[in-house]
Motif scaffolding. Sequence first.
Motif, short mmCIF file in Angstrom:
data_model
loop_
_atom_site.label_atom_id
_atom_site.label_comp_id
_atom_site.label_asym_id
_atom_site.label_seq_id
_atom_site.Cartn_x
_atom_site.Cartn_y
_atom_site.Cartn_z
N SER A 105 0.89 -1.30 0.27
CA SER A 105 0.08 -0.07 -0.05
C SER A 105 0.74 1.30 0.07
CB SER A 105 -1.03 0.00 1.19
OG SER A 105 -1.75 1.10 1.11
N PRO A 106 1.81 1.45 0.75
CA PRO A 106 2.74 2.55 0.85
C PRO A 106 3.29 2.83 -0.43
CG PRO A 106 3.22 1.50 2.92
CD PRO A 106 2.27 0.64 2.08
N HIS A 107 3.72 1.68 -0.95
CA HIS A 107 4.50 1.64 -2.30
C HIS A 107 3.58 2.25 -3.44
CE1 HIS A 107 7.28 0.68 -5.40
NE2 HIS A 107 6.38 -0.17 -6.10
N LEU A 113 -6.66 3.75 -10.64
CA LEU A 113 -5.72 3.39 -9.71
C LEU A 113 -6.09 3.39 -8.54
CD1 LEU A 113 -3.43 6.53 -10.92
CD2 LEU A 113 -3.23 4.03 -11.54
N ASP A 114 -7.08 3.61 -7.85
CA ASP A 114 -7.73 3.56 -6.66
C ASP A 114 -8.09 1.94 -6.64
OD1 ASP A 114 -7.06 5.87 -5.85
OD2 ASP A 114 -9.33 6.85 -6.39
N LEU A 159 -4.46 -4.77 -5.28
CA LEU A 159 -3.18 -5.28 -4.72
C LEU A 159 -3.03 -5.63 -3.09
CD1 LEU A 159 -0.86 -2.86 -6.93
CD2 LEU A 159 -1.05 -5.44 -7.06
N VAL A 160 -3.90 -4.64 -2.45
CA VAL A 160 -3.77 -4.76 -0.84
C VAL A 160 -4.52 -6.00 -0.64
CG1 VAL A 160 -4.68 -3.97 1.37
CG2 VAL A 160 -3.80 -2.33 -0.44
N GLN A 161 -5.53 -6.52 -1.44
CA GLN A 161 -6.36 -7.53 -1.14
C GLN A 161 -5.58 -8.98 -1.51
OE1 GLN A 161 -9.22 -8.03 0.58
NE2 GLN A 161 -8.82 -10.36 0.08
N ALA A 162 -4.73 -8.79 -2.61
CA ALA A 162 -3.83 -10.06 -2.96
C ALA A 162 -2.71 -10.14 -2.14
CB ALA A 162 -3.36 -9.54 -4.54
N GLU A 163 -2.21 -9.07 -1.52
CA GLU A 163 -1.26 -9.44 -0.48
C GLU A 163 -1.58 -9.85 0.91
OE1 GLU A 163 1.72 -6.06 1.70
OE2 GLU A 163 -0.29 -5.65 2.12
N LEU A 168 1.29 -12.26 2.65
CA LEU A 168 2.53 -11.52 2.50
C LEU A 168 2.64 -10.72 3.81
CD1 LEU A 168 3.17 -10.71 -1.22
CD2 LEU A 168 4.08 -12.54 0.14
N SER A 169 1.50 -10.20 4.24
CA SER A 169 1.36 -9.28 5.50
C SER A 169 1.47 -9.99 6.47
CB SER A 169 0.19 -8.40 5.12
OG SER A 169 -0.87 -9.33 5.17
N VAL A 170 0.82 -11.36 6.66
CA VAL A 170 0.85 -12.06 7.83
C VAL A 170 2.34 -12.44 8.16
CG1 VAL A 170 -0.16 -14.03 8.89
CG2 VAL A 170 -1.67 -12.43 7.24
#
Length: 316
Positions: free
Chosen positions: A147-149, A202-203, A209-213, A218-220
Motif C-alpha cells: 500500500s505505501p509503495h 488507480l484506486d 493489490l492490498v487484497q492480493a497481499e 505476505l502481510s501475515v
Amino acid sequence: MATPITSASTSSASLTIVSWLRSFMDRCKLEKNGSNFADWDAQHRLAAQGDDKLRYLTKAAPTEITTRSTPAARQTYEVYQKESAEMKNVLIFAMEAELQRSAIKISTAHEIYMKLVNMFSQAPRVIQYEAASAFFDLNIKEGQKVSPHVLKLMEHVETLKMHKVEIPNELVIDRILHSLSKIKAYVQFRVNFNMQDKKVSLDELHKMLVQAEWDMGLSVSTTKDVLNVNHKSKGIFKKNGKKGKKRTPNRNIAKTSEASSSKPKYSAPSGDKCHYCCGVGHWKRNCSKYLGDIKAGKVILVGPPPSKDKGKEKQV
C-alpha cells in the motif's frame, strides 16, 4: 444589537480556526535549512485553503486606506490586516527558532511566505524531473507493504499533473505492476491481471493489490517473522549483563546422563575366552564365578577392586 453578536461569533470562530492551524502546524515545523519545505508548504497550503485563509499567504495586502477611501474599502483593509496578523503568528509558530527571529521583523504573512518560497522552493522544472525520476525508478523492496509503495507512485503522478505532465492511466498501471516484479508472488497477479484485460482506476488497482497481499499471506508472514525474531532474541542481552538469573540445570542433560549410566558395560566379543573359568563370551573381570569366589573369600586380591582395576589382578 444584532451586529455585536455577529461580530463576537465571527471573532470566536476566527480564534478557533487559528488555534486549529497552530496545532496542525506544530506537527510539521519548517527546518532551518528548508529541507522539508515541500512537505511543509503542501500541508500548510492545504490547511489554510480548507479554512479560507490561503489568500492571506498568496495575495498582497490591499491598498492602504486614505481619507478618500470608501467605507467598504476601509472594512476590507481592516479585515485583511487582522487576518494577516493571525496568519503571521501561525507561520512563525510553524518554524524553527532560527527562522522565527528573522520572520518576526516582517509585517505581513504574505511577505513572510514569499520570502520562504524564494529561499527554499525548487524550480518547477526540478520538481518535475525529480517526480518523473522517482516514478520510473521506484521498486518495491522485500518485506515492504504494497500500500505505501503504490501510494508513493500515485503521489508522483499527481505531482507531474500539477506541472501539466499527463501520464496515461494504462502506463501508470503498467509501471506499478512492473515495480512489483521483484516479488515473485506478484508475478502471477500481473499475469492474471493482463489476461483479464480489466479497465480499472488507480484506486481500484490499489485495493486489488492490498487484497492480493492479504490473500497470499505476505502481510501475515512478515508479522510472524518479526515476532519470531523478537522471541528468539529474548535473553541474548542477559549473557552480556553483569548479573543475571541463576541457571537451572537442563533436565534433558540430566536424563541423558542417567540413561548413559544405566547402560550395560561393553561385553567381550563372542570369540574371547575368560582367563579364570575358561568360558567363552566374557572377560575375567565380568566372570560371575570369579566375582563369586572373591565375595566368598576364595580369592585374595592385591590392589584395587576388580570393578575399577584396569590392569590384571594378582592372584595369591
